[in-house]
Write a protein that holds these residues in place. Sequence first.
Motif, PDB file in Angstrom:
ATOM      1  N   TYR A 142      32.117  48.420  32.440  1.00  0.00           N
ATOM      2  CA  TYR A 142      33.360  48.319  33.205  1.00  0.00           C
ATOM      3  C   TYR A 142      34.551  48.778  32.376  1.00  0.00           C
ATOM      4  O   TYR A 142      34.598  48.573  31.154  1.00  0.00           O
ATOM      5  N   ASP A 143      35.530  49.392  33.064  1.00  0.00           N
ATOM      6  CA  ASP A 143      36.713  49.900  32.359  1.00  0.00           C
ATOM      7  C   ASP A 143      37.622  48.783  31.882  1.00  0.00           C
ATOM      8  O   ASP A 143      38.370  48.955  30.920  1.00  0.00           O
TER       9      ASP A 143
ATOM     10  N   SER B 107      39.546  43.372  34.938  1.00  0.00           N
ATOM     11  CA  SER B 107      39.870  43.297  36.360  1.00  0.00           C
ATOM     12  C   SER B 107      38.813  44.015  37.204  1.00  0.00           C
ATOM     13  O   SER B 107      38.481  43.570  38.301  1.00  0.00           O
ATOM     14  N   ASP B 108      38.275  45.130  36.692  1.00  0.00           N
ATOM     15  CA  ASP B 108      37.208  45.836  37.406  1.00  0.00           C
ATOM     16  C   ASP B 108      35.952  44.979  37.485  1.00  0.00           C
ATOM     17  O   ASP B 108      35.280  44.919  38.518  1.00  0.00           O
TER      18      ASP B 108
ATOM     19  N   GLN C   9      36.460  42.237  40.052  1.00  0.00           N
ATOM     20  CA  GLN C   9      36.377  42.712  41.432  1.00  0.00           C
ATOM     21  C   GLN C   9      34.928  42.820  41.881  1.00  0.00           C
ATOM     22  O   GLN C   9      34.575  42.413  42.994  1.00  0.00           O
TER      23      GLN C   9
ATOM     24  N   SER D 287      43.194  52.013  45.486  1.00  0.00           N
ATOM     25  CA  SER D 287      41.767  52.284  45.372  1.00  0.00           C
ATOM     26  C   SER D 287      41.236  53.385  46.281  1.00  0.00           C
ATOM     27  O   SER D 287      40.231  54.017  45.967  1.00  0.00           O
TER      28      SER D 287
END
Length: 264
Positions: free
Chosen positions: A40-41, A44-45, A48, A94
Amino acid sequence: MGKYIIAHPRKAVFMTTKELAEACDVSEATVVRFVAGIGYDGYSDFQQVLRDFVDTEMTLLDRLDLADFKAPGAVRFRRTVSEEIDNLQALYNSLDIDAMSAVVEVLDRKVPLHVIGSRLSYTMAYYLGWSMTKVRGDIRIMSGSDRATIDWLTIAPADSVSVIVAMSRYPNELIRLGKLTKRLGHTLVVITDNKNCPVLQFADHHLVAVSKHIPYLGSPTSMSCLINYLVHELASRQGDSLKEHQAKLEQSYWENDVLFNMKC
């Protein structure tokens, strides 16, 4: 840390990096490295994706536990509005304009178009279908809960377009209709609120109106905003035929006294 998240996803989804670090007895830097290590980057990603997973699994009773009904009404109102603003911001950040344009191209085809929803999503499907009838013809709005929908799809022309609107929690009847549509060879557009939506596996095109929060019953704001854009964009592509189509509708409204009119 991975074991903790797997064992307690409904707790972890609401935790900050600091809270997750304390729960797992590690440093915040370790949490950040862990999230990056699994692809994940950013945190928060990761949250989600975890939120989307948890949302598909939660029952009404689970959601009741999250709802703070003891708080004053004004607090709940402000929280509701704040969460919907978060959802709209997530939608704004998004969505892929090219993907939305591709969906509008499909909606603009001069072929029969079926708009299908079920339970909560039927509200959004009806809104989409009804709005598009003001822009183009040959649209049928159908409920996934009505078994006759299977008949209508089966006898529809092979070049038909179907749009399935699916919102958490996902009715099995929409999954079956997605599978049927795929088998019939119709072009299928899926509009949903979660990348884990099980109907997506059958889609030729899809749009996801992401939600940053887990709703008690439903969160229609982002979905309705996306629908408004699609209808407006579709209308912009109709040229002179749009006026002709709408003039015909208005004439019928007037002749049949359908809508309130101050002049009458």
